[in-house]
Design a protein around this motif. Structure first.
Motif, short mmCIF file in Angstrom:
data_model
loop_
_atom_site.label_atom_id
_atom_site.label_comp_id
_atom_site.label_asym_id
_atom_site.label_seq_id
_atom_site.Cartn_x
_atom_site.Cartn_y
_atom_site.Cartn_z
N LEU A 153 50.39 146.65 1.06
CA LEU A 153 50.30 145.83 2.44
C LEU A 153 51.15 144.42 2.26
CD1 LEU A 153 47.25 146.45 4.14
CD2 LEU A 153 49.36 147.31 5.00
N GLN A 154 51.00 143.90 1.13
CA GLN A 154 51.53 142.48 0.63
C GLN A 154 53.06 142.74 0.30
OE1 GLN A 154 50.21 140.07 -2.68
NE2 GLN A 154 50.15 138.37 -1.53
N LYS A 158 52.38 141.27 4.27
CA LYS A 158 50.98 140.80 4.67
C LYS A 158 50.62 140.10 3.50
CE LYS A 158 51.10 143.11 8.56
NZ LYS A 158 51.02 142.61 9.92
N ASP A 159 50.59 138.89 3.81
CA ASP A 159 50.10 137.86 2.57
C ASP A 159 48.60 137.86 2.20
OD1 ASP A 159 52.80 136.80 2.16
OD2 ASP A 159 52.63 135.27 3.61
N THR A 160 47.97 138.17 3.26
CA THR A 160 46.50 138.25 3.24
C THR A 160 46.09 139.39 4.16
OG1 THR A 160 46.49 135.82 2.97
CG2 THR A 160 44.35 136.82 3.52
N PRO A 161 46.14 140.50 3.52
CA PRO A 161 46.08 141.81 4.41
C PRO A 161 44.54 142.05 4.64
CG PRO A 161 46.55 142.35 2.12
CD PRO A 161 46.80 140.74 2.13
N LYS A 162 44.29 142.37 5.81
CA LYS A 162 42.90 142.71 6.34
C LYS A 162 42.67 144.15 6.09
CE LYS A 162 43.85 140.58 9.95
NZ LYS A 162 43.90 140.17 11.28
N ASP A 221 44.93 145.35 9.15
CA ASP A 221 46.37 145.75 8.77
C ASP A 221 46.38 147.15 8.23
OD1 ASP A 221 47.62 143.18 9.28
OD2 ASP A 221 46.53 142.29 7.66
#
Length: 295
Positions: A153-154, A158-162, A221
């Motif tokens: 995801l990163q 997505k820098d801070t994936p959930k 995410d």
């Protein structure tokens, strides 16, 4: 290679199938600012009529693609559909492309990930009997797949994936009334994941009949799923035409459309290139974020 100008390789799969036509159509709309290189060569064949020669070409091109990924001459690869039955007759000893690429790149820590416009899911177990899932599900495996999904995801922006960890049983087992895997297997993965990957946010165990809807609405995410159909049923309801299959854990991404060769419609102008276009978009996005990773 520049992350802002990635080189994306692609194969045509079994060329008697729809691979060549969906690749051609997708390339007409693929992201600009990237180079797209055919791996292997086009061969003479009749659409809809697979032969040993089309299977041999597909296998040869997979070998070339794996070597290009390993050498770093491409930043990612999009592989068109193959006919696994035909490859198995040639001695192909893998369940699918996921395992093939992992072996060729010397990677033992990998997982299957499906990603579409609404959902991204990674699987703790794949093609096994449902009755085998509880025995195969392990805290270590939830942690391993969770870390791989966070990294993917990163790598795709997505820098801070959930990330949600889906439960196994209906209603998360209702406190052990009909299942305890949530408390004994999945919940213990949370503190380990958060410690190992502090830039991501992990949540769970999440009630499985709600978490995919919540993810589609943007609350998460991605989802770590305990078994194949729990994840793929909602994915294919929401993202049937645009989902792609990504091998996560490789140093450079291998991604493919989430459909088969469709020999029955090959050459008839009926094939939908949406999944292949999505595969190119994910490949380019991943290549552009190669340096920005968690692990």
């Amino acid at each position: 290679m520049s992350a802002t100008h990635p080189i994306i390789g692609y194969t045509l799969g079994d060329q008697a199938g729809i691979g060549p036509e969906v690749i051609r159509a997708a390339l007409q709309q693929a992201p600009i600012g990237a180079e797209y290189h055919l791996i292997g060569e086009e061969i003479d064949c009749t659409p809809g009529c697979p032969t040993e020669q089309t299977a041999q070409a597909a296998l040869r091109h997979l070998e070339l693609a794996a070597q290009a990924l390993k050498n770093g001459t491409i930043d990612a690869v999009v592989t068109a559909p193959i006919c696994k039955e035909a490859l198995h007759r040639l001695g192909f000893a893998y369940p699918g492309q996921t395992e093939f690429f992992a072996d060729r790149l010397g990677v033992s820590n990998f997982a299957m990930c499906l990603t579409g416009q609404h959902l991204t899911v990674a699987l703790c177990t794949t093609h096994v009997a449902l009755s085998d899932v509880p025995e195969l599900l392990r805290t270590d495996e939830v942690v391993r797949v969770g870390l791989l999904l966070a990294d993917f995801l990163q790598r795709t922006g997505k820098d801070t994936p959930k990330i949600a960890l889906a439960g196994l049983n209906p209603h998360n087992g209702e406190g052990g009334a009909f299942g305890h895997e949530e408390s004994t297997i999945i919940a213990p993965a949370l503190p380990r994941l958060q410690k190992l990957c502090p830039k991501a946010r992990f949540d769970g165990p999440c009630v499985p009949d709600c978490v995919y809807r919540e993810t589609a609405q943007g609350h998460y995410d991605g989802v770590v799923a305990p078994y194949h159909d729990q994840a793929l049923i909602p994915l294919k309801v929401l993202d049937f035409d645009n989902a792609v299959n990504a091998t996560i854990g490789l140093p450079r991404l291998r991604v493919s459309p989430d459909h088969g060769t469709a020999f029955d419609i090959a050459g008839k102008g009926l094939a939908n290139p949406a999944s292949t276009l999505r595969a190119f978009e994910v490949a380019v996005n991943s290549a552009r974020h190669q340096e920005n990773v968690i692990l």
